[in-house]
Design a protein around this motif. Structure first.
Motif, PDB file in Angstrom:
ATOM      1  N   LEU A 152       0.682  -1.202  -0.092  1.00  0.00           N
ATOM      2  CA  LEU A 152       0.006   0.073   0.027  1.00  0.00           C
ATOM      3  C   LEU A 152       0.730   1.128  -0.042  1.00  0.00           C
ATOM      4  CD1 LEU A 152      -2.737   1.212   0.147  1.00  0.00           C
ATOM      5  CD2 LEU A 152      -2.572   0.964   2.510  1.00  0.00           C
ATOM      6  N   ASP A 153       1.830   1.260   0.761  1.00  0.00           N
ATOM      7  CA  ASP A 153       2.741   2.436   0.748  1.00  0.00           C
ATOM      8  C   ASP A 153       3.492   2.739  -0.456  1.00  0.00           C
ATOM      9  OD1 ASP A 153       1.972   3.219   3.423  1.00  0.00           O
ATOM     10  OD2 ASP A 153       3.369   2.201   4.158  1.00  0.00           O
ATOM     11  N   ILE A 156       1.006   4.055  -3.069  1.00  0.00           N
ATOM     12  CA  ILE A 156       0.586   5.442  -2.774  1.00  0.00           C
ATOM     13  C   ILE A 156       2.040   6.320  -3.269  1.00  0.00           C
ATOM     14  CG2 ILE A 156       0.372   7.370  -1.210  1.00  0.00           C
ATOM     15  CD1 ILE A 156      -1.273   5.350   0.674  1.00  0.00           C
ATOM     16  N   GLU A 174      -5.173   7.538  -0.027  1.00  0.00           N
ATOM     17  CA  GLU A 174      -4.723   7.960   1.539  1.00  0.00           C
ATOM     18  C   GLU A 174      -6.126   7.759   2.672  1.00  0.00           C
ATOM     19  OE1 GLU A 174      -1.880   8.798   2.834  1.00  0.00           O
ATOM     20  OE2 GLU A 174      -0.750   9.562   1.278  1.00  0.00           O
ATOM     21  N   ARG A 177      -5.843   4.136   3.189  1.00  0.00           N
ATOM     22  CA  ARG A 177      -4.873   3.902   3.995  1.00  0.00           C
ATOM     23  C   ARG A 177      -5.090   4.219   5.500  1.00  0.00           C
ATOM     24  NH1 ARG A 177      -0.411   6.300   6.292  1.00  0.00           N
ATOM     25  NH2 ARG A 177       1.446   5.025   6.322  1.00  0.00           N
TER      26      ARG A 177
END
Length: 191
Positions: A152-153, A156, A174, A177
């Motif tokens: 996920l990071d 992004i 975001e 997240r």
């Protein structure tokens, strides 16, 4: 067969009028959509499932939300989200498994396949914890050409840097997240 959508106000409330989907996109008529981001935990990190849009769709060949769809006239957000998950990916989920992340108002103008495209959406964004393998999914070929799990990071960062071909709003990712981190260590999280 034409697909009809409810015309909605700025808060996503149906006005009582309906419009054909193609007309809504040609003329910028506000309608509703539901977005579902599928997440799983691997190696103590959160991964997100991205779908690669079919070449015949708007934003052809771009990585996008795990599953998304227009709310058909008379339907509701959760009902539509569950239906789209099954149609696009072959995932069976219940409405209670979807975690609400927030609302988005989308305004987008573009040209696809030589036709003007004026998108005006009121969208509810959800996440679904589902530890599924790419090969176990049943993809709706006319919508989805493939899927890909990504940290996920990293996703992004890649979206913000345009490191891969996508049509993802970083603000929405975001939002997902933030909600995912809240539930990352929750006992209610089945992931």
């Amino acid at each position: 067969m034409a697909e009809y959508l409810d015309i909605v106000d700025e808060n996503g409330n149906p006005t009582g009028e309906t419009v054909e989907r193609a007309y809504a996109h040609r003329n910028g008529v506000r309608h509703r959509t539901a977005h579902v981001w599928i997440l799983r935990k691997r190696d103590n990190k959160i991964q997100v499932l991205l779908q690669k849009r079919a070449e015949t769709k708007s934003f052809p060949g771009c990585y996008d939300i795990s599953s998304a769809g227009h709310i058909q006239a008379g339907q509701e957000f959760l009902e539509s989200a569950v239906r789209e998950l099954h149609e696009e990916l072959g995932i069976t989920a219940s409405e209670s498994e979807l975690v609400y992340c927030g609302d988005r108002r989308i305004v987008w103008d573009d040209v696809f396949f030589g036709e003007e495209y004026h998108d005006r959406q009121f969208t509810k964004v959800f996440l679904l914890w589902a530890d599924v393998e790419e090969g176990d999914l049943v993809l709706q070929e006319e919508e989805v050409s493939s899927v890909l799990w990504m940290n996920l990071d990293e996703c992004i960062a890649g979206v913000r840097q345009n490191a891969f071909k996508h049509c993802i709003y970083p603000e929405e990712l975001e939002m997902v997240r933030k909600k995912a981190i809240e539930g990352f260590h929750s006992a209610d999280n089945p992931a």
